[in-house]
Design a protein around this motif. Structure first.
Motif, mmCIF file in Angstrom:
data_model
loop_
_atom_site.group_PDB
_atom_site.id
_atom_site.type_symbol
_atom_site.label_atom_id
_atom_site.label_comp_id
_atom_site.label_asym_id
_atom_site.label_seq_id
_atom_site.Cartn_x
_atom_site.Cartn_y
_atom_site.Cartn_z
ATOM 1 N N ALA A 122 11.009 64.886 18.964
ATOM 2 C CA ALA A 122 9.904 64.976 18.014
ATOM 3 C C ALA A 122 9.411 66.411 17.850
ATOM 4 O O ALA A 122 8.567 66.688 17.000
ATOM 5 C CB ALA A 122 8.753 64.086 18.458
ATOM 6 N N GLY A 123 9.939 67.319 18.651
ATOM 7 C CA GLY A 123 9.537 68.717 18.526
ATOM 8 C C GLY A 123 8.326 69.096 19.342
ATOM 9 O O GLY A 123 7.782 70.191 19.187
ATOM 10 N N GLN A 124 7.904 68.213 20.240
ATOM 11 C CA GLN A 124 6.761 68.529 21.096
ATOM 12 C C GLN A 124 7.158 69.475 22.227
ATOM 13 O O GLN A 124 6.328 70.209 22.756
ATOM 14 C CB GLN A 124 6.182 67.239 21.692
ATOM 15 N N LEU A 125 8.434 69.434 22.594
ATOM 16 C CA LEU A 125 8.957 70.282 23.665
ATOM 17 C C LEU A 125 10.328 70.798 23.263
ATOM 18 O O LEU A 125 10.998 70.215 22.399
ATOM 19 C CB LEU A 125 9.052 69.489 24.972
ATOM 20 N N GLU A 126 10.743 71.866 23.923
ATOM 21 C CA GLU A 126 11.984 72.513 23.520
ATOM 22 C C GLU A 126 13.238 71.945 24.178
ATOM 23 O O GLU A 126 14.290 71.834 23.541
ATOM 24 C CB GLU A 126 11.901 74.013 23.835
ATOM 25 N N MET A 127 13.142 71.600 25.455
ATOM 26 C CA MET A 127 14.373 71.229 26.153
ATOM 27 C C MET A 127 14.089 70.426 27.415
ATOM 28 O O MET A 127 12.936 70.267 27.825
ATOM 29 C CB MET A 127 15.150 72.488 26.526
ATOM 30 N N GLY A 128 15.163 69.933 28.025
ATOM 31 C CA GLY A 128 15.050 69.185 29.261
ATOM 32 C C GLY A 128 16.431 68.816 29.778
ATOM 33 O O GLY A 128 17.430 68.919 29.060
ATOM 34 N N VAL A 129 16.497 68.384 31.024
ATOM 35 C CA VAL A 129 17.742 67.919 31.629
ATOM 36 C C VAL A 129 17.807 66.398 31.476
ATOM 37 O O VAL A 129 16.802 65.708 31.646
ATOM 38 C CB VAL A 129 17.809 68.301 33.120
ATOM 39 N N ALA A 130 18.985 65.889 31.149
ATOM 40 C CA ALA A 130 19.144 64.445 30.967
ATOM 41 C C ALA A 130 20.545 64.019 31.401
ATOM 42 O O ALA A 130 21.478 64.827 31.418
ATOM 43 C CB ALA A 130 18.914 64.058 29.512
ATOM 44 N N SER A 131 20.684 62.764 31.750
ATOM 45 C CA SER A 131 22.008 62.226 32.054
ATOM 46 C C SER A 131 22.775 62.052 30.750
ATOM 47 O O SER A 131 22.187 61.880 29.674
ATOM 48 C CB SER A 131 21.882 60.873 32.764
ATOM 49 N N VAL A 132 24.091 62.102 30.831
ATOM 50 C CA VAL A 132 24.919 61.947 29.636
ATOM 51 C C VAL A 132 24.655 60.600 28.974
ATOM 52 O O VAL A 132 24.513 60.507 27.750
ATOM 53 C CB VAL A 132 26.412 62.071 29.993
ATOM 54 N N ALA A 133 24.570 59.548 29.787
ATOM 55 C CA ALA A 133 24.398 58.205 29.246
ATOM 56 C C ALA A 133 23.137 58.060 28.408
ATOM 57 O O ALA A 133 23.111 57.314 27.432
ATOM 58 C CB ALA A 133 24.381 57.178 30.384
ATOM 59 N N SER A 134 22.093 58.785 28.768
ATOM 60 C CA SER A 134 20.810 58.621 28.088
ATOM 61 C C SER A 134 20.710 59.406 26.781
ATOM 62 O O SER A 134 19.774 59.200 26.004
ATOM 63 C CB SER A 134 19.661 59.024 29.014
ATOM 64 N N VAL A 135 21.670 60.304 26.508
ATOM 65 C CA VAL A 135 21.567 61.136 25.302
ATOM 66 C C VAL A 135 22.816 61.106 24.424
ATOM 67 O O VAL A 135 22.905 61.855 23.455
ATOM 68 C CB VAL A 135 21.250 62.607 25.666
ATOM 69 N N GLN A 136 23.753 60.253 24.729
ATOM 70 C CA GLN A 136 24.993 60.232 23.953
ATOM 71 C C GLN A 136 24.732 60.022 22.461
ATOM 72 O O GLN A 136 25.291 60.719 21.613
ATOM 73 C CB GLN A 136 25.929 59.143 24.488
ATOM 74 N N GLY A 137 23.893 59.044 22.143
ATOM 75 C CA GLY A 137 23.605 58.759 20.742
ATOM 76 C C GLY A 137 22.911 59.908 20.051
ATOM 77 O O GLY A 137 23.228 60.255 18.897
ATOM 78 N N GLN A 138 21.963 60.537 20.736
ATOM 79 C CA GLN A 138 21.207 61.645 20.150
ATOM 80 C C GLN A 138 22.077 62.877 19.933
ATOM 81 O O GLN A 138 21.872 63.633 18.985
ATOM 82 C CB GLN A 138 20.022 61.998 21.051
#
Length: 329
Positions: free
Chosen positions: A202-218
């Motif tokens: 949503a543009g509230q923050l710039e970045m972060g660490v995430a697991s592959v499974a949780s961001v594949q679609g994005q």
């Protein structure tokens, strides 16, 4: 069990079923001989572990021959959910799926409401999932780690990164990146991976660490951009995405793991039953295909190896926490 975080691993078994037995075969739900298996996830919906376990729910139900009821109990870096697990009866009908945070918590919290090693019964360290650093492409023009470093060094007081909570493995992984890049970036903690990713997109923050499974679609939709893999090896679904080590930051080396545990003093017969069910569920062909699609490495350990692994991970993270100077608000 020799399951080094740097090669496999950052950290529950099915969807959060508000209706309890709603998706379970009627014969199971009606059978008094098959009470439901309560599966506690100390993480919120949308996290990597949550995504992994959702894929294994049906297979686990079949292996146990009983319905599976999932409870997402996020909060305090996993302490909320784990507290519920240790208070449950050791009757073989309650388990939890923990991740790296469980080994981190003893070092970042002054006092825990349980003993992280002795108040549970390890069943199996099931596998691991790689982590990525992702950014909002509209806010961050960088496409590589070096470009990100240069971007963050301009007006450092204005930059930020999100985590799934203070003192969590996602927080530590983010600190590892920031420390390696020698930049100043404000940390913004959230209560879970889902809310964190929502605000980054949503543009509230710039970045972060995430697991592959949780961001594949994005990643596929372009809502997020991956800067690099935090582990030592590239991943199959993103073969052109280099690791941070390849990009000049060898200090960045962390992955996530997840393990099945039960309350303390679980009878040996129940330990054996649960272990066999977990192994069977993750050897299911459909589950194996889903794990491969999510780039997860699955290698279930024995209960004995799981106990030794949890102990060694707790000792390892104690050193990392001191180096990163992680402090809770």
């Amino acid at each position: 069990m020799n399951f080094p975080l740097t090669r496999r691993a950052a950290l529950a078994l099915g969807a959060a079923l508000c209706t309890g037995l709603g998706s379970v075969p009627a014969a199971w739900a009606q059978s008094p001989g098959n009470p439901p298996m309560r599966v506690i996830l100390p993480v919120g919906p949308g996290s990597g572990v949550d995504t992994i376990v959702r894929a294994a729910q049906t297979a686990l139900s079949k292996a146990l021959n009983q319905p599976v009821v999932i409870e997402n109990l996020p909060g305090a870096g996993g302490i909320t959910g784990t507290s519920a697990l240790v208070k449950a009866a050791p009757d073989g009908n309650t388990i939890a799926v923990i991740s790296n945070n469980h080994a981190v918590n003893p070092s970042v919290f002054k006092k825990l409401p349980y003993d992280s090693l002795n108040d549970l019964t390890p069943i199996s360290v099931v596998g691991g999932s790689p982590f990525l650093l992702v950014v909002n492409p509209k806010l961050v023009p960088a496409k590589t780690a070096k470009e990100l470093q240069a971007f963050l060094k301009v007006k450092p007081e204005e930059h930020n990164y999100a985590s799934s909570g203070n003192g969590t493995i996602i927080h530590l992984a983010g600190e590892m990146v920031i420390d390696a890049m020698e930049v100043e970036v404000r940390h913004v903690p959230y209560k879970g991976m889902g809310p964190m990713l929502t605000d980054i997109m949503a543009g509230q923050l710039e970045m972060g660490v995430a697991s592959v499974a949780s961001v594949q679609g994005q990643l596929k939709s372009g809502a997020l951009r991956a800067i690099g893999v935090l582990g030592k090896s590239r991943i199959a679904s993103l073969p052109d995405l280099p690791t941070f080590a390849e990009q000049g930051f060898p200090e960045v080396d962390v992955m996530g793991w997840f393990a099945v545990v039960a309350p303390a003093k679980l009878p040996p017969a129940q330990v054996k039953r649960l272990h066999e069910a977990v192994v069977a569920a993750f050897n299911d062909l459909e589950v194996m295909a889903a794990m491969a699609k999510q780039d997860n490495v699955i290698k279930p350990s024995t209960p004995e190896a799981a106990r030794q692994f949890l102990k060694s991970e707790q000792e390892r993270y104690a050193k990392i926490v001191v180096k990163a100077n992680v402090k809770l608000d």
